[in-house]
Enzyme design. Sequence first.
Site, PDB file in Angstrom:
ATOM      1  N   GLU A  35       0.865  -1.182   0.000  1.00 26.93           N
ATOM      2  CA  GLU A  35       0.000   0.000   0.000  1.00 26.93           C
ATOM      3  C   GLU A  35       0.898   1.226   0.000  1.00 26.93           C
ATOM      4  O   GLU A  35       1.744   1.378   0.886  1.00 26.93           O
ATOM      5  CB  GLU A  35      -0.930  -0.015   1.222  1.00 26.93           C
ATOM      6  CG  GLU A  35      -1.646   1.287   1.500  1.00 26.93           C
ATOM      7  CD  GLU A  35      -2.467   1.799   0.311  1.00 26.93           C
ATOM      8  OE1 GLU A  35      -3.277   1.032  -0.233  1.00 26.93           O
ATOM      9  OE2 GLU A  35      -2.274   2.978  -0.083  1.00 26.93           O
ATOM     10  N   CYS A  43     -12.065   4.633   1.599  1.00 32.00           N
ATOM     11  CA  CYS A  43     -13.185   4.661   2.552  1.00 32.00           C
ATOM     12  C   CYS A  43     -12.751   5.219   3.908  1.00 32.00           C
ATOM     13  O   CYS A  43     -13.365   6.123   4.450  1.00 32.00           O
ATOM     14  CB  CYS A  43     -13.762   3.264   2.712  1.00 32.00           C
ATOM     15  SG  CYS A  43     -15.111   3.205   3.889  1.00 32.00           S
ATOM     16  N   CYS A  48     -15.903   7.295   2.924  1.00 28.88           N
ATOM     17  CA  CYS A  48     -17.050   7.047   3.809  1.00 28.88           C
ATOM     18  C   CYS A  48     -16.855   7.535   5.250  1.00 28.88           C
ATOM     19  O   CYS A  48     -17.743   8.181   5.810  1.00 28.88           O
ATOM     20  CB  CYS A  48     -17.361   5.555   3.896  1.00 28.88           C
ATOM     21  SG  CYS A  48     -16.728   4.520   2.598  1.00 28.88           S
ATOM     22  N   LYS A  51     -16.234  11.406   5.702  1.00 29.17           N
ATOM     23  CA  LYS A  51     -17.479  12.017   5.211  1.00 29.17           C
ATOM     24  C   LYS A  51     -18.591  11.911   6.258  1.00 29.17           C
ATOM     25  O   LYS A  51     -19.245  12.888   6.596  1.00 29.17           O
ATOM     26  CB  LYS A  51     -17.873  11.320   3.901  1.00 29.17           C
ATOM     27  CG  LYS A  51     -19.149  11.764   3.236  1.00 29.17           C
ATOM     28  CD  LYS A  51     -20.392  11.064   3.703  1.00 29.17           C
ATOM     29  CE  LYS A  51     -20.404   9.576   3.628  1.00 29.17           C
ATOM     30  NZ  LYS A  51     -20.454   9.002   2.307  1.00 29.17           N
ATOM     31  N   TYR A 179     -23.272  11.035  -5.833  1.00 33.84           N
ATOM     32  CA  TYR A 179     -23.220  10.831  -4.385  1.00 33.84           C
ATOM     33  C   TYR A 179     -22.398  11.939  -3.694  1.00 33.84           C
ATOM     34  O   TYR A 179     -22.842  12.565  -2.748  1.00 33.84           O
ATOM     35  CB  TYR A 179     -22.484   9.528  -4.065  1.00 33.84           C
ATOM     36  CG  TYR A 179     -23.222   8.243  -4.246  1.00 33.84           C
ATOM     37  CD1 TYR A 179     -23.693   7.548  -3.145  1.00 33.84           C
ATOM     38  CD2 TYR A 179     -23.400   7.678  -5.500  1.00 33.84           C
ATOM     39  CE1 TYR A 179     -24.320   6.321  -3.270  1.00 33.84           C
ATOM     40  CE2 TYR A 179     -24.030   6.442  -5.641  1.00 33.84           C
ATOM     41  CZ  TYR A 179     -24.489   5.770  -4.534  1.00 33.84           C
ATOM     42  OH  TYR A 179     -25.102   4.569  -4.664  1.00 33.84           O
ATOM     43  N   GLU A 183     -23.541  15.013  -1.064  1.00 31.76           N
ATOM     44  CA  GLU A 183     -23.117  14.838   0.337  1.00 31.76           C
ATOM     45  C   GLU A 183     -22.295  16.049   0.802  1.00 31.76           C
ATOM     46  O   GLU A 183     -22.511  16.581   1.889  1.00 31.76           O
ATOM     47  CB  GLU A 183     -22.307  13.546   0.482  1.00 31.76           C
ATOM     48  CG  GLU A 183     -23.179  12.299   0.340  1.00 31.76           C
ATOM     49  CD  GLU A 183     -22.425  10.989   0.452  1.00 31.76           C
ATOM     50  OE1 GLU A 183     -21.182  10.991   0.316  1.00 31.76           O
ATOM     51  OE2 GLU A 183     -23.084   9.954   0.676  1.00 31.76           O
ATOM     52  N   HIS A 437     -44.566   2.417  16.541  1.00 32.72           N
ATOM     53  CA  HIS A 437     -45.129   3.757  16.573  1.00 32.72           C
ATOM     54  C   HIS A 437     -44.542   4.588  17.708  1.00 32.72           C
ATOM     55  O   HIS A 437     -44.353   4.049  18.788  1.00 32.72           O
ATOM     56  CB  HIS A 437     -46.648   3.638  16.733  1.00 32.72           C
ATOM     57  CG  HIS A 437     -47.361   4.927  16.588  1.00 32.72           C
ATOM     58  ND1 HIS A 437     -47.455   5.579  15.373  1.00 32.72           N
ATOM     59  CD2 HIS A 437     -48.007   5.686  17.503  1.00 32.72           C
ATOM     60  CE1 HIS A 437     -48.150   6.697  15.552  1.00 32.72           C
ATOM     61  NE2 HIS A 437     -48.484   6.789  16.834  1.00 32.72           N
ATOM     62  N   GLU A 442     -42.369   3.050  10.318  1.00 32.28           N
ATOM     63  CA  GLU A 442     -43.624   2.289  10.288  1.00 32.28           C
ATOM     64  C   GLU A 442     -44.378   2.499   8.983  1.00 32.28           C
ATOM     65  O   GLU A 442     -45.238   1.688   8.625  1.00 32.28           O
ATOM     66  CB  GLU A 442     -44.500   2.624  11.491  1.00 32.28           C
ATOM     67  CG  GLU A 442     -45.096   4.013  11.478  1.00 32.28           C
ATOM     68  CD  GLU A 442     -45.922   4.316  12.734  1.00 32.28           C
ATOM     69  OE1 GLU A 442     -46.760   3.485  13.119  1.00 32.28           O
ATOM     70  OE2 GLU A 442     -45.713   5.395  13.327  1.00 32.28           O
TER      71      GLU A 442
HETATM   72  P1  NDP Z   1     -20.942   9.674  -9.469  1.00 32.79           P
HETATM   73  O1  NDP Z   1     -20.579   8.750 -10.561  1.00 32.79           O
HETATM   74  O2  NDP Z   1     -21.906   9.248  -8.431  1.00 32.79           O
HETATM   75  O3  NDP Z   1     -21.456  11.049 -10.074  1.00 32.79           O
HETATM   76  C1  NDP Z   1     -20.695  11.790 -10.967  1.00 32.79           C
HETATM   77  C2  NDP Z   1     -21.468  13.054 -11.276  1.00 32.79           C
HETATM   78  O4  NDP Z   1     -20.635  13.952 -11.990  1.00 32.79           O
HETATM   79  C3  NDP Z   1     -22.694  12.816 -12.126  1.00 32.79           C
HETATM   80  O5  NDP Z   1     -23.701  13.682 -11.678  1.00 32.79           O
HETATM   81  C4  NDP Z   1     -22.205  13.166 -13.515  1.00 32.79           C
HETATM   82  O6  NDP Z   1     -23.230  13.622 -14.361  1.00 32.79           O
HETATM   83  C5  NDP Z   1     -21.282  14.312 -13.220  1.00 32.79           C
HETATM   84  N1  NDP Z   1     -20.233  14.511 -14.219  1.00 32.79           N
HETATM   85  C6  NDP Z   1     -19.454  13.588 -14.806  1.00 32.79           C
HETATM   86  N2  NDP Z   1     -18.551  14.168 -15.624  1.00 32.79           N
HETATM   87  C7  NDP Z   1     -18.788  15.499 -15.570  1.00 32.79           C
HETATM   88  C8  NDP Z   1     -18.200  16.623 -16.180  1.00 32.79           C
HETATM   89  N3  NDP Z   1     -17.174  16.496 -17.028  1.00 32.79           N
HETATM   90  N4  NDP Z   1     -18.679  17.844 -15.883  1.00 32.79           N
HETATM   91  C9  NDP Z   1     -19.710  17.988 -15.023  1.00 32.79           C
HETATM   92  N5  NDP Z   1     -20.303  16.953 -14.403  1.00 32.79           N
HETATM   93  C10 NDP Z   1     -19.860  15.725 -14.676  1.00 32.79           C
HETATM   94  O7  NDP Z   1     -19.532  10.091  -8.849  1.00 32.79           O
HETATM   95  P2  NDP Z   1     -19.070  10.623  -7.449  1.00 32.79           P
HETATM   96  O8  NDP Z   1     -17.774  11.268  -7.751  1.00 32.79           O
HETATM   97  O9  NDP Z   1     -20.117  11.407  -6.764  1.00 32.79           O
HETATM   98  O10 NDP Z   1     -18.855   9.287  -6.621  1.00 32.79           O
HETATM   99  C11 NDP Z   1     -18.091   8.203  -7.142  1.00 32.79           C
HETATM  100  C12 NDP Z   1     -18.609   6.877  -6.636  1.00 32.79           C
HETATM  101  O11 NDP Z   1     -18.233   6.691  -5.290  1.00 32.79           O
HETATM  102  C13 NDP Z   1     -20.127   6.754  -6.626  1.00 32.79           C
HETATM  103  O12 NDP Z   1     -20.651   6.346  -7.860  1.00 32.79           O
HETATM  104  C14 NDP Z   1     -20.379   5.757  -5.561  1.00 32.79           C
HETATM  105  O13 NDP Z   1     -20.347   4.461  -6.105  1.00 32.79           O
HETATM  106  C15 NDP Z   1     -19.220   5.946  -4.610  1.00 32.79           C
HETATM  107  N6  NDP Z   1     -19.676   6.696  -3.423  1.00 32.79           N
HETATM  108  C16 NDP Z   1     -20.600   6.145  -2.597  1.00 32.79           C
HETATM  109  C17 NDP Z   1     -21.055   6.822  -1.495  1.00 32.79           C
HETATM  110  C18 NDP Z   1     -22.086   6.228  -0.611  1.00 32.79           C
HETATM  111  O14 NDP Z   1     -22.311   5.035  -0.689  1.00 32.79           O
HETATM  112  N7  NDP Z   1     -22.760   7.016   0.227  1.00 32.79           N
HETATM  113  C19 NDP Z   1     -20.550   8.154  -1.172  1.00 32.79           C
HETATM  114  C20 NDP Z   1     -19.603   8.656  -2.114  1.00 32.79           C
HETATM  115  C21 NDP Z   1     -19.181   7.936  -3.184  1.00 32.79           C
HETATM  116  P3  NDP Z   1     -24.156  12.644 -15.257  1.00 32.79           P
HETATM  117  O15 NDP Z   1     -25.253  12.167 -14.372  1.00 32.79           O
HETATM  118  O16 NDP Z   1     -24.622  13.563 -16.323  1.00 32.79           O
HETATM  119  O17 NDP Z   1     -23.267  11.566 -15.762  1.00 32.79           O
END
Ligand code: NDP
Length: 460
Positions: A35, A43, A48, A51, A179, A183, A437, A442
């Site tokens: 690593e 994470c 995670c 965050k 996501y 967040e 309740h 519920e």
């Molecule tokens: P996501 O894939 O969830 O979302 C990316 C976002 O960026 C989308 O809205 C996308 O739009 C937009 N986007 C992509 N390219 C561009 C661009 N060039 N210009 C402007 N907007 C753009 O990615 P995240 O970075 O938020 O998170 C990555 C992953 O990490 C998640 O998919 C998830 O699996 C994981 N994660 C999980 C969490 C949880 O479980 N609570 C918390 C944080 C991360 P469009 O919809 O148009 O493609």
Amino acid sequence: MSDYDYDYFVIGGGSGGVRSARIAAAHGARTALAEERYLGGTCVNVGCVPKKLMVFASQFADAFRDAAGYGWTVDPSGHDWSTLIANKDREIARLNDAYRRNLEAPGVTIYEQRARLADPHTIELADGRRVTADRILIATGGWPQMPDQPGVREHAISSNEFFHLPAMPRRVVIAGGGYIAVEFAGILNGLGAEVTQLYRRDLFLRGFDMDVRQALAEEMPKRGIDLRFNTVVTRIDKPGGDLQVTLNGGEVLMADAVIYAVGRRPLTEGLGLEAAGVALSDSGAVIVDEGYRSSVPHIFAVGDVIDRVALTPVAINEGHALADTLFGGNPRGISYQNIPSAVFSQPPVASVGLAEHEARRKHGEIDVYRTRFRPMRATLAGRDTQTMIKILVDRATQKVVGCHMVGDDGPEIIQGVAIAMNLGATKADFDRTIGLHPTAAEEFVTLRTKVADPVEAAAE
Ligand code: NDP
């Protein structure tokens, strides 16, 4: 025992890699793990865990606001960002240690440095040493992607840097509608920043159930987040101390920080994978079969680097199943059905199973049950907020195929709902369960009214 130095060499000490190494070693395999940054991976260090701690920090804003309606006099006169960051860092250091102990206990050798493949069975470490392994696991995860617009790489930050900002930015622009973007918008808004979130299409959280997306899009502005759809950054400049963020419509926003959360890409560059014959997808992900085997039969991959389901518990389960298969005499895969997920926005989103558009595509006729209500806590507080709960049922079998919630405690509630769905629960099973309740939960067992004429949700 093989003639190699190790039976199993894991590259990447995040959720999937650590679990796989630990279980392999417990099964008796001579195991090593490399690593280069931090044990626990994204994470624990920049995902995670920090965050969620920062979500907790920001939720006090609601508590302080609500308190007056319950008779309290509260003076939320200030928040000290450096205390939050220092305490968060201390907790993460504790977790890093716990990960190290968990690896060392069953006898995993840890190399705290970068590793790459020199040939299909040889791992070259950053200090020049070379070791050989019978089987190799690639568990290097993902990395935030930053687009190429003028000024973005120079002036914007990703989630990695956000967690280490020396001071809280007062004016923040967040680009993205997934996501991480929602967040972070909630965290910074709760801590008192002025937040503008930009999403490039009509409605964020693409892929989620349409009612979820709409409910959250209504809630976030109520808390003061300036949510702008069909909006992108065209350039970022820094003529003086402030950042100037130019939007597609020509408007210029002044900001202290611009955070890009526009997706993550698999981290496979420079690992010597192609030279070793490991096939990668167009996105750079390691292509694997159901047994996590790459195009080279003794090289495997799990977690975000395979770009399948980028969630920590999925990576952990994949790594564990692989170690059981290879070294535990227990060949097995994992189920990708009904994986619950949450977005820790404010209010949070929690989902399990299919979104409405997916349920219609898969099952044809479905029954939709949905309710929106003001959560009890908001009543005395006088807070304008709504909880949304939705159940999707396959009309033919009456099985519950999707459950969704936007509202406080949703993630805590949906985990139990996922168990019921994995047991194949029908709507009648939900209905005969007596409610607890008074809770929001519920509603999952008292919801009887079908949405009369559900309008088909948009395809995505
Ligand atoms: P996501 O894939 O969830 O979302 C990316 C976002 O960026 C989308 O809205 C996308 O739009 C937009 N986007 C992509 N390219 C561009 C661009 N060039 N210009 C402007 N907007 C753009 O990615 P995240 O970075 O938020 O998170 C990555 C992953 O990490 C998640 O998919 C998830 O699996 C994981 N994660 C999980 C969490 C949880 O479980 N609570 C918390 C944080 C991360 P469009 O919809 O148009 O493609």
